[in-house]
Scaffold this active site. Structure first.
Site, short mmCIF file in Angstrom:
data_model
loop_
_atom_site.label_atom_id
_atom_site.label_comp_id
_atom_site.label_asym_id
_atom_site.label_seq_id
_atom_site.Cartn_x
_atom_site.Cartn_y
_atom_site.Cartn_z
N GLU A 184 -1.70 -1.41 -3.76
CA GLU A 184 -2.93 -0.45 -3.29
C GLU A 184 -2.48 0.98 -3.39
O GLU A 184 -1.44 1.21 -2.97
CB GLU A 184 -3.21 -0.89 -1.99
CG GLU A 184 -4.27 -0.06 -1.11
CD GLU A 184 -4.51 -0.48 0.21
OE1 GLU A 184 -5.23 0.31 1.14
OE2 GLU A 184 -4.27 -1.70 0.64
N ASP A 240 0.85 -1.15 -0.01
CA ASP A 240 0.00 0.05 0.09
C ASP A 240 0.91 1.35 -0.10
O ASP A 240 1.51 1.56 0.79
CB ASP A 240 -0.85 -0.04 1.20
CG ASP A 240 -1.93 1.26 1.33
OD1 ASP A 240 -1.83 2.07 0.64
OD2 ASP A 240 -2.44 1.28 2.50
N HIS A 265 -11.80 -3.32 3.34
CA HIS A 265 -10.54 -2.30 4.03
C HIS A 265 -10.97 -2.36 5.45
O HIS A 265 -11.99 -1.79 5.80
CB HIS A 265 -10.38 -1.06 3.28
CG HIS A 265 -9.30 -0.25 3.94
ND1 HIS A 265 -9.68 0.66 5.12
CD2 HIS A 265 -8.33 0.11 3.51
CE1 HIS A 265 -8.35 1.38 5.22
NE2 HIS A 265 -7.60 0.97 4.50
#
Length: 406
Positions: free
Chosen positions: A254, A228, A329
């Site tokens: 991400e 991410d 998430h």
């Protein structure tokens, strides 16, 4: 069955971890100042710093009906929970009082329409709606004497695989000992039953690759690694990094670039084999724009900020129509957050994996009667009606903030 009372509690719990939240260490004020290794200066450093609270912040919603039922929800407010709670108090409560909580979709549309003409289609307002919506689903499940996943159509799977969230990357100049500490942490997570981990990257292309390569070499091919970047990279650096990550068999990339750059996401999604994921999706309207532009492979709405269960279900089903995966998430929040995410994860046909925060959480299992436990790296949705968890109000509301904006 009518709603008679709506309460919003801003929570600011003192952390019990010895280290700050991993996102703060990676992208917030805990991040080291020197970032010269980035090969470009776009986005400029000013745009690569995000606000994080010293405490664990969220908003807990409690809705009471004339039948004595109590529904609990959570509005994700990682900073300034008082703002979200005030929106619920001043704008949403008047829509809810006297309504039947089982009319979840009707109430969602009424809440969303309330500020739509003024452009409030994301942020604090959608977070406030999310908290209310989860509480409504909790009440609807209690009224039907069924868990929320059954109301969503049933369990497509008994449990969903989770990944540990997470491990922060390091800049290129970090000493070998610091890299070794991350590897040790990943191995301890594997020993605890996790089959994968997410790394908070964005410390520079070469620094990120050094960390991810070390983890892959140490953990082997059978251990899932996700990354991410929190949108800190330029298109060029994200492409360069993504191409290298493909060779390391990374599960998804991400938020590689700022979420506003839909054209950039399209470019990356079409040039990279690694799946492109995005968690800053607040509605199905944002999702459809990404899909039309072939800009995404994995949708990652957060149930406590993306309009609740009602809107996350819509987002997941919309993605499924185009062969895209859905993945809840789940960042730093309460047991309500985990339970609501679990119901969606087991019910949605295209669910991939589910995020699971690994930190010590004073508003997690500590505030419910029966802990939500992982088994062999998998998370199950509670079987009891509604969310399926029994809140211990005294413990949860002990963390209500006494602060008020001046």
């Amino acid at each position: 069955m009518k709603i008679v009372r709506v309460q919003a509690f801003p929570i600011q719990a003192e952390p019990t971890d010895t280290r700050p939240y991993w996102g703060s260490r990676a992208w917030g004020t805990e991040r080291a100042a020197g970032q010269a290794e980035l090969s470009t200066e776009y986005p400029v450093p000013l745009r690569r710093r995000f606000l994080y609270s010293r405490t664990i912040d969220t908003v807990v919603v409690r809705i009471e009906t004339d039948t004595g039922h109590i529904g609990w929800g959570e509005a994700k407010a990682p900073v300034a929970p008082q703002a979200t709670a005030t929106i619920i108090d001043l704008l949403l409560t008047q829509i809810l009082i006297g309504a039947d909580p089982r009319e979840v979709t009707v109430l969602w549309e009424r809440m969303y329409a309330g500020m739509r003409v003024r452009g409030h289609r994301a942020g604090f307002y959608l977070e406030a709606i999310a908290g209310v919506d989860i509480a409504l689903w909790d009440l609807a499940g209690q009224a039907a004497n069924a868990p929320i996943c059954s109301l969503l159509g049933g369990r497509m799977r008994e449990s969903v695989r989770v990944y540990a969230s997470g491990i922060p990357s390091l800049p290129l100049e970090a000493p070998d000992a610091a890299i070794a500490e991350l590897v040790t942490e990943a191995k301890s997570l594997e020993a605890a039953g996790y089959t994968g981990v997410k790394v908070a990257i964005g410390r520079g292309v070469r620094g990120d690759l050094r960390v991810v390569r070390a983890l892959r070499d140490a953990m082997g091919d059978g251990f899932a690694i996700y990354v991410d970047a929190a949108g800190v990279y330029s298109r060029a650096d994200a492409l360069r990094l993504g191409q290298a990550l493909e060779e390391l068999d990374i599960g998804f990339f991400e938020m590689p670039i700022p979420p506003e750059d839909v054209e950039g996401y399209a470019e990356l999604a079409q040039k990279l084999a690694i799946p492109i994921a995005l968690d800053s999706i607040m509605s199905r309207h944002e999702t459809v724009e990404l899909i039309r532009n072939r800009a995404i492979d994995v949708v990652q709405p957060d149930v406590c900020r993306a309009g609740g269960i009602t809107e996350c279900r819509r987002i997941a089903e919309l993605a499924d129509c185009f062969g895209l995966a859905y993945q809840p998430h789940v960042s730093i929040g309460s047991a309500i957050h985990v339970a609501a995410s679990a119901h969606l994860a087991v019910a949605m046909p295209n669910a991939l994996v589910c995020e699971y925060w690994i930190g010590s959480n004073p508003i997690g299992n500590a505030v419910i009667e029966q802990p939500i436990e992982l088994h062999d790296g998998h998370l199950s949705a509670p079987d009891n009606p509604g969310l399926g968890i029994s809140i211990l109000p005294d413990r949860l509301l002990a963390h209500v903030s006494r602060m008020r904006p001046e």
